[in-house]
Write an enzyme that holds these catalytic residues in place. Structure first.
Site, PDB file in Angstrom:
ATOM      1  N   ARG A 124      -8.859   2.095 -19.940  1.00 38.27           N
ATOM      2  CA  ARG A 124      -9.618   3.203 -20.546  1.00 38.27           C
ATOM      3  C   ARG A 124      -8.610   4.699 -19.827  1.00 38.27           C
ATOM      4  NH1 ARG A 124     -15.984   4.424 -20.464  1.00 38.27           N
ATOM      5  NH2 ARG A 124     -15.556   3.653 -18.441  1.00 38.27           N
ATOM      6  N   ARG A 127     -20.130  -2.614 -11.693  1.00 36.58           N
ATOM      7  CA  ARG A 127     -20.854  -1.842 -12.467  1.00 36.58           C
ATOM      8  C   ARG A 127     -21.409  -2.894 -13.516  1.00 36.58           C
ATOM      9  NH1 ARG A 127     -16.406   1.776 -14.570  1.00 36.58           N
ATOM     10  NH2 ARG A 127     -17.865   2.830 -16.153  1.00 36.58           N
TER      11      ARG A 127
END
Ligand code: AMP
Length: 218
Positions: free
Chosen positions: A130, A174
């Site tokens: 990303r 995460r």
């Protein structure tokens, strides 16, 4: 009538990307707790400094801190006129309870909670590839959604960068936090009858078609 949505899904499921397309098409007020926290860090505020240590470790920022930021956004006139799109909030059962209270106090109601479904393998690939724009909200991916010119935003020409929490190690943390603390919300919203599941495994345009169909949007 203004519609109110929540987007949930693992990090990298495409919440921000789908939110960007929703905003362009339907103009809801975008409330992304991640973006709000990153803005605090950039501004060098006390809140930002405190939040950064949690974020860099892939952990969640304390519930009351994020709940306060969201409540302030819900109080704007734009939310009543255009509806809201909560992206990345709530992320814990406590946050969901605080949100229920905040909505009831303001006589606001949820139209749908969208769960973006993506396999774990694809999520890890998407997260580490990303790239974000420094100048506008555009999101790219060097594997699946490359900018026309490397390192530059197609929309505004801004510089692209990688989030400090998009490394493999932090991304894995995460994902565990999501499984432990956020995924219980799926059953909660299913029970409330507002959960809408969307296949978000494909390319961006295809996922957006799935999303619009699921929400009965033209
Ligand atoms: P995001 O941009 O949504 O991926 O969020 C990036 C990071 O900001 C997360 O890994 C958390 O550290 C923090 N964060 C964002 N939203 C929340 C939330 N609702 N509750 C707690 N921490 C959050």
């Amino acid at each position: 009538m203004a519609k109110n949505y929540i987007f949930i899904g693992a990090p990298g499921a495409g919440k921000g990307t789908m939110a960007e397309l929703m905003i362009a098409a339907y103009k809801p007020v975008h409330v992304s707790t991640g973006d709000l926290l990153r803005a605090e860090i950039k501004a060098g505020s006390t809140l930002g400094t405190e939040a950064k240590s949690f974020m860099d470790a892939g952990k969640l920022v304390p519930d009351e801190v994020v709940a306060g930021m969201v409540a302030a956004k819900l109080d704007t006139a734009a939310v009543r006129e255009q509806g809201f799109l909560l992206d990345g909030y709530p992320r814990t059962v406590r946050q969901a309870e605080l949100l229920d209270e905040a909505l009831t106090q303001r006589s606001l109601k949820l139209d749908a909670v969208v769960l973006l479904e993506v396999s774990r393998d694809l999520i890890l690939k998407r997260l580490t590839a990303r790239r974000l724009c420094r100048g506008c909200p555009a999101i790219y991916n060097v594997l699946f959604n490359r900018p026309k010119v490397e390192g530059r935003c197609d929309t505004c020409g801004g510089e692209l960068y990688q989030r400090s929490d998009d490394t493999t190690e932090t991304a894995l943390n995460r994902l565990s936090v999501y499984a432990a603390q956020t995924s219980p919300l799926i059953a909660r919203y299913e029970k409330q009858g507002v959960l809408v599941k969307v296949d978000a495994e494909g390319p961006k345009a295809e996922n957006f078609v799935n999303l619009r169909h699921a929400l009965n949007l033209k």
